[in-house]
Design a protein around this motif. Structure first.
Motif, PDB file in Angstrom:
ATOM      1  N   LEU A 123      28.795  35.206  47.141  1.00 43.90           N
ATOM      2  CA  LEU A 123      30.196  34.376  47.312  1.00 43.90           C
ATOM      3  C   LEU A 123      31.218  35.162  47.656  1.00 43.90           C
ATOM      4  CD1 LEU A 123      30.182  33.015  43.397  1.00 43.90           C
ATOM      5  CD2 LEU A 123      29.991  31.633  45.529  1.00 43.90           C
ATOM      6  N   SER A 124      31.020  36.529  47.827  1.00 48.64           N
ATOM      7  CA  SER A 124      32.107  37.382  48.462  1.00 48.64           C
ATOM      8  C   SER A 124      31.655  37.854  49.826  1.00 48.64           C
ATOM      9  CB  SER A 124      32.494  38.575  47.429  1.00 48.64           C
ATOM     10  OG  SER A 124      31.211  39.391  47.321  1.00 48.64           O
ATOM     11  N   ARG A 125      30.459  37.589  50.217  1.00 50.36           N
ATOM     12  CA  ARG A 125      30.063  38.164  51.550  1.00 50.36           C
ATOM     13  C   ARG A 125      31.107  37.695  52.914  1.00 50.36           C
ATOM     14  NH1 ARG A 125      24.072  36.946  51.713  1.00 50.36           N
ATOM     15  NH2 ARG A 125      24.321  38.611  50.159  1.00 50.36           N
ATOM     16  N   HIS A 126      31.634  36.614  52.764  1.00 47.76           N
ATOM     17  CA  HIS A 126      32.746  36.530  53.906  1.00 47.76           C
ATOM     18  C   HIS A 126      33.868  37.426  54.101  1.00 47.76           C
ATOM     19  CE1 HIS A 126      34.355  34.179  50.459  1.00 47.76           C
ATOM     20  NE2 HIS A 126      35.648  34.185  51.016  1.00 47.76           N
ATOM     21  N   LEU A 127      34.285  37.986  52.803  1.00 45.56           N
ATOM     22  CA  LEU A 127      35.483  38.879  52.622  1.00 45.56           C
ATOM     23  C   LEU A 127      35.529  39.987  53.616  1.00 45.56           C
ATOM     24  CD1 LEU A 127      36.169  38.772  48.879  1.00 45.56           C
ATOM     25  CD2 LEU A 127      37.367  37.668  50.570  1.00 45.56           C
ATOM     26  N   PRO A 128      36.443  40.402  54.222  1.00 45.78           N
ATOM     27  CA  PRO A 128      36.426  41.735  54.955  1.00 45.78           C
ATOM     28  C   PRO A 128      36.032  42.866  54.052  1.00 45.78           C
ATOM     29  CG  PRO A 128      38.272  40.450  55.315  1.00 45.78           C
ATOM     30  CD  PRO A 128      37.686  39.816  54.167  1.00 45.78           C
ATOM     31  N   LEU A 129      35.603  43.913  54.458  1.00 48.65           N
ATOM     32  CA  LEU A 129      35.103  45.079  53.886  1.00 48.65           C
ATOM     33  C   LEU A 129      36.385  45.599  53.146  1.00 48.65           C
ATOM     34  CD1 LEU A 129      33.164  47.162  52.823  1.00 48.65           C
ATOM     35  CD2 LEU A 129      33.683  48.677  54.974  1.00 48.65           C
ATOM     36  N   ALA A 130      37.722  45.697  53.547  1.00 53.75           N
ATOM     37  CA  ALA A 130      38.840  46.214  53.047  1.00 53.75           C
ATOM     38  C   ALA A 130      39.372  45.471  51.829  1.00 53.75           C
ATOM     39  CB  ALA A 130      40.016  46.380  54.137  1.00 53.75           C
ATOM     40  N   GLY A 133      36.836  45.056  47.732  1.00 56.97           N
ATOM     41  CA  GLY A 133      36.942  45.869  46.477  1.00 56.97           C
ATOM     42  C   GLY A 133      37.811  45.215  45.423  1.00 56.97           C
ATOM     43  N   VAL A 134      38.652  44.409  45.697  1.00 60.07           N
ATOM     44  CA  VAL A 134      39.424  43.517  44.604  1.00 60.07           C
ATOM     45  C   VAL A 134      38.437  42.833  43.555  1.00 60.07           C
ATOM     46  CG1 VAL A 134      40.911  41.762  44.060  1.00 60.07           C
ATOM     47  CG2 VAL A 134      41.305  43.205  45.911  1.00 60.07           C
ATOM     48  N   VAL A 135      37.412  42.345  44.177  1.00 52.33           N
ATOM     49  CA  VAL A 135      36.237  41.615  43.622  1.00 52.33           C
ATOM     50  C   VAL A 135      35.527  42.684  42.664  1.00 52.33           C
ATOM     51  CG1 VAL A 135      34.170  40.049  43.739  1.00 52.33           C
ATOM     52  CG2 VAL A 135      36.196  39.619  45.296  1.00 52.33           C
ATOM     53  N   ASP A 136      35.025  43.780  43.433  1.00 50.63           N
ATOM     54  CA  ASP A 136      34.318  44.801  42.761  1.00 50.63           C
ATOM     55  C   ASP A 136      34.909  45.446  41.384  1.00 50.63           C
ATOM     56  OD1 ASP A 136      32.902  47.988  43.849  1.00 50.63           O
ATOM     57  OD2 ASP A 136      32.281  46.436  42.640  1.00 50.63           O
ATOM     58  N   ALA A 137      36.145  45.708  41.625  1.00 53.15           N
ATOM     59  CA  ALA A 137      36.688  46.135  40.395  1.00 53.15           C
ATOM     60  C   ALA A 137      37.023  45.214  39.407  1.00 53.15           C
ATOM     61  CB  ALA A 137      38.297  46.690  40.982  1.00 53.15           C
ATOM     62  N   ALA A 138      37.426  43.853  39.546  1.00 56.47           N
ATOM     63  CA  ALA A 138      37.571  42.823  38.678  1.00 56.47           C
ATOM     64  C   ALA A 138      36.322  42.620  37.771  1.00 56.47           C
ATOM     65  CB  ALA A 138      38.150  41.794  39.368  1.00 56.47           C
ATOM     66  N   ILE A 139      35.014  42.706  38.446  1.00 52.93           N
ATOM     67  CA  ILE A 139      33.990  42.285  37.826  1.00 52.93           C
ATOM     68  C   ILE A 139      33.225  43.182  37.225  1.00 52.93           C
ATOM     69  CG2 ILE A 139      31.565  41.010  38.493  1.00 52.93           C
ATOM     70  CD1 ILE A 139      34.072  39.325  38.582  1.00 52.93           C
ATOM     71  N   GLY A 144      27.946  43.126  30.986  1.00 48.20           N
ATOM     72  CA  GLY A 144      27.488  43.457  29.999  1.00 48.20           C
ATOM     73  C   GLY A 144      28.517  43.185  28.742  1.00 48.20           C
ATOM     74  N   ARG A 145      29.395  42.513  29.049  1.00 46.56           N
ATOM     75  CA  ARG A 145      30.702  42.165  27.933  1.00 46.56           C
ATOM     76  C   ARG A 145      30.847  40.689  27.899  1.00 46.56           C
ATOM     77  NH1 ARG A 145      33.546  46.491  26.136  1.00 46.56           N
ATOM     78  NH2 ARG A 145      33.133  48.349  27.381  1.00 46.56           N
ATOM     79  N   GLU A 146      30.398  40.023  29.089  1.00 46.59           N
ATOM     80  CA  GLU A 146      30.781  38.594  29.257  1.00 46.59           C
ATOM     81  C   GLU A 146      29.626  37.546  29.703  1.00 46.59           C
ATOM     82  OE1 GLU A 146      35.260  38.446  28.128  1.00 46.59           O
ATOM     83  OE2 GLU A 146      33.312  36.993  28.089  1.00 46.59           O
ATOM     84  N   GLY A 147      29.474  36.549  29.524  1.00 49.08           N
ATOM     85  CA  GLY A 147      28.385  35.587  30.006  1.00 49.08           C
ATOM     86  C   GLY A 147      28.380  35.502  31.302  1.00 49.08           C
ATOM     87  N   GLY A 148      27.404  34.964  31.781  1.00 57.59           N
ATOM     88  CA  GLY A 148      27.462  34.668  33.270  1.00 57.59           C
ATOM     89  C   GLY A 148      28.312  33.576  34.045  1.00 57.59           C
ATOM     90  N   GLY A 149      28.767  32.810  33.020  1.00 59.67           N
ATOM     91  CA  GLY A 149      29.620  31.501  33.508  1.00 59.67           C
ATOM     92  C   GLY A 149      31.087  32.293  33.680  1.00 59.67           C
ATOM     93  N   ARG A 150      31.448  33.029  32.625  1.00 62.69           N
ATOM     94  CA  ARG A 150      32.786  33.546  32.635  1.00 62.69           C
ATOM     95  C   ARG A 150      32.767  34.536  33.913  1.00 62.69           C
ATOM     96  NH1 ARG A 150      34.799  34.370  26.466  1.00 62.69           N
ATOM     97  NH2 ARG A 150      34.257  32.460  25.716  1.00 62.69           N
ATOM     98  N   ASP A 153      33.369  32.549  37.042  1.00 65.58           N
ATOM     99  CA  ASP A 153      34.590  32.088  37.121  1.00 65.58           C
ATOM    100  C   ASP A 153      35.700  33.126  37.641  1.00 65.58           C
ATOM    101  OD1 ASP A 153      34.413  29.772  34.241  1.00 65.58           O
ATOM    102  OD2 ASP A 153      33.795  29.458  36.212  1.00 65.58           O
ATOM    103  N   VAL A 154      35.615  34.259  36.794  1.00 73.14           N
ATOM    104  CA  VAL A 154      36.596  35.229  37.195  1.00 73.14           C
ATOM    105  C   VAL A 154      36.205  35.651  38.824  1.00 73.14           C
ATOM    106  CG1 VAL A 154      37.379  37.660  36.965  1.00 73.14           C
ATOM    107  CG2 VAL A 154      36.860  36.160  35.052  1.00 73.14           C
ATOM    108  N   ALA A 155      35.091  35.620  39.084  1.00 69.67           N
ATOM    109  CA  ALA A 155      34.778  35.941  40.503  1.00 69.67           C
ATOM    110  C   ALA A 155      35.242  35.084  41.531  1.00 69.67           C
ATOM    111  CB  ALA A 155      33.115  36.305  40.669  1.00 69.67           C
ATOM    112  N   GLU A 156      35.209  33.906  41.246  1.00 71.46           N
ATOM    113  CA  GLU A 156      35.673  32.825  42.205  1.00 71.46           C
ATOM    114  C   GLU A 156      37.220  33.160  42.331  1.00 71.46           C
ATOM    115  OE1 GLU A 156      32.354  29.138  41.296  1.00 71.46           O
ATOM    116  OE2 GLU A 156      34.468  29.237  40.823  1.00 71.46           O
ATOM    117  N   ALA A 157      37.951  33.464  41.145  1.00 69.67           N
ATOM    118  CA  ALA A 157      39.406  33.636  41.513  1.00 69.67           C
ATOM    119  C   ALA A 157      39.703  34.748  42.004  1.00 69.67           C
ATOM    120  CB  ALA A 157      39.962  33.661  39.845  1.00 69.67           C
TER     121      ALA A 157
END
Length: 495
Positions: A123-130, A133-139, A144-150, A153-157
């Motif tokens: 899902l995040s492959r199109h993002l520039p490398l710079a 990292g926003v997605v990396d830190a958020a996810i 290990g704490r939330e289910g895959g669906g949640r 959902d956060v990843a898309e946001a």
């Protein structure tokens, strides 16, 4: 660790179940690590730091290393998977290691299913490398704490948040990806239709279906549910001549049933009165037009298509069940049909039957090019790409000389001569053809529709009408060295 499951009590089962999931996750991590190592061994530079002069591809997103294009087929064969599936897995591995290190570090502990983090990588492959990292830190902190669906959902946001302008541009680009697609025909002759179209067009289709259903229900007392009626009505949209005739006749009948409007003309000057069906009389078909439409030969509007059917002669004589297998050429996507279903499918069409081809006759030519008659025979022997584990059955392929062509190759009945014929031809997809030509794969035709493959690192495969079998190098050499006319069929082997 091995144990007897019936000997476990409830507590032991719970512990063992958790351990089994972690073990499976770590095994999947190991798969991705091996793929990443294969990419490192076939990167842009060699062990001495020299830049390789080979075709390179970037499978992952920005910031992932380039990989030799020609190396991808062999690792796919070693895994026993399709090249596309292996490429996707390798792209995910490179993205996780080089673009999403926090997510990857957490995933390697076995606390999350790999499909979740792999989907985040895609899902995040199109993002520039710079910005990724926003997605990396958020996810990473959710694993290990939330289910895959949640998590998704956060990843898309987070992906939108990482680059809003890029997201808006992709929204506009996505509008150009409207499509209509079809699923495979099932064993009952039914098929799914999937479309992504403008909302306005969808509303018009819905309204037209509602209108056609109303007409059909008034003429047919067959018991059908609402969805079935709409499915029948949709078929009329694919046959515009019948649809136009149906609508025209219905409108003419409704107009004929309307009372004379002379008396009401003065009261109705501003807007023509709608008829009971909801249609405005101003757009009703005149009787002269209706007669003209009925006189037209609408068969000229029918589309043309070529349908390849495989049918045993016993089915035609009644000695066996009448089942015909249709090749998935073009966009037909047809599968096996009974003769009754086949008759129902073709009864509105004008059918031209072509002669059956006898594949026992060997065809050859001294020219380099494959004539159409030869292509037909070669395809029917393989029914698709002859690369090991190839999934494609399309006729849109290259027709390859298994043994490289030589204009001076010996003519005559020799099996391994180097000219063009059913003895030295096979259909290959363009990518597989390039790999065979440039990447060190060796192929040998060892019978009619039967091919032996060896990879640059010594893996061996036999491809024939039964599919692909991995064989040992010793058996491969035995097949290669067999006298002309002797076909060696290996039994099950372990490797």
């Amino acid at each position: 660790m091995s144990f007897s499951t019936p000997d476990l009590d409830a507590t032991a089962v719970l512990h063992a179940a958790g351990a089994a999931v972690v073990e499976r996750r770590l095994s999947e991590v190991r798969e991705l690590e091996l793929l990443a190592q294969w990419a490192a061994l076939h990167g842009e530079v060699d062990d001495a730091g020299r830049r390789r002069r080979l075709a390179m591809v970037r499978l992952g997103g920005e910031g992932t290393p380039l990989v030799q294009d020609h190396c991808l087929g062999e690792i796919a064969l070693a895994r026993g998977t399709h090249v596309i599936a292996t490429n996707h897995a390798l792209a995910d591995a490179l993205d996780l290691q080089h673009r999403l290190p926090l997510i990857w570090g957490t995933a390697t502990t076995g606390i999350v299913d790999l499909w979740i983090v792999r989907k985040v990588a895609r899902l995040s492959r199109h993002l520039p490398l710079a910005r990724v990292g926003v997605v990396d830190a958020a996810i990473a902190r959710m694993l290990g704490r939330e289910g895959g669906g949640r998590i998704l959902d956060v990843a898309e946001a987070a992906i939108i948040e990482a680059d809003v302008d890029l997201h808006n541009a992709r929204v506009e680009e996505e509008k150009r990806r409207r499509y209509v697609g079809f699923g495979r025909t099932n064993e009952y002759g039914l098929r799914a239709l999937i479309a992504q179209i403008d909302a306005g067009d969808a509303a018009w289709i819905d309204a037209t279906l509602t209108r056609v259903v109303a007409i059909l229900q008034s003429r047919d007392d067959v018991e059908r549910c609402r969805d079935e009626w709409r499915a029948v009505a949709l078929g009329y949209l694919a046959r515009p001549a019948e649809l136009l005739t149906l609508l025209a006749e219905e409108v003419a009948e409704e107009v004929a049933e309307q009372p004379s409007s002379d008396a009401a003309a003065d009261d109705d000057e501003q807007a023509p009165a709608p008829c009971a069906c909801g249609l405005n009389r101003a757009i009703a078909f005149p009787q002269e037009l209706l007669g003209h439409l009925r006189a037209i030969d609408w068969t000229r509007l029918r589309p043309k298509a070529v349908l390849y059917l495989h049918l045993h002669e016993a089915a035609l004589t009644g000695q066996a069940a009448g089942v015909a297998r249709a090749e998935p050429t073009g966009n037909h996507g047809l599968r096996a049909h009974t003769l009754t279903q086949l008759h129902r499918l073709l009864h509105r069409t004008k059918v031209t039957v072509k002669p059956v081809i006898d594949l026992n006759n060997r065809v050859r030519t001294t020219a380099y090019e494959h004539p159409e008659a030869l292509k037909e025979r070669v395809y029917l022997q393989t029914c698709g790409d002859y690369w090991p584990y190839a999934a494609a059955t399309s006729r849109n392929v290259d027709y390859d000389h298994v043994t490289p062509y030589r204009s001076t190759g010996p003519p005559g009945p020799h099996l391994h001569d180097e000219q063009t014929g059913t003895h030295n031809s096979g259909p290959l997809g363009r990518t597989h053809h390039r790999w065979k030509t440039h990447a060190g794969y060796q192929a040998r035709q060892v019978g009619e529709g039967r091919y032996l493959w060896t990879t640059p690192h010594g893996l061996a495969f036999l491809v024939d009408h039964t599919g692909t079998r991995r064989i040992s190098p010793e058996v491969a050499e035995m097949i290669r060295q067999a006298p002309l006319g002797v076909d060696v069929y290996p039994g099950p082997v372990s490797y």
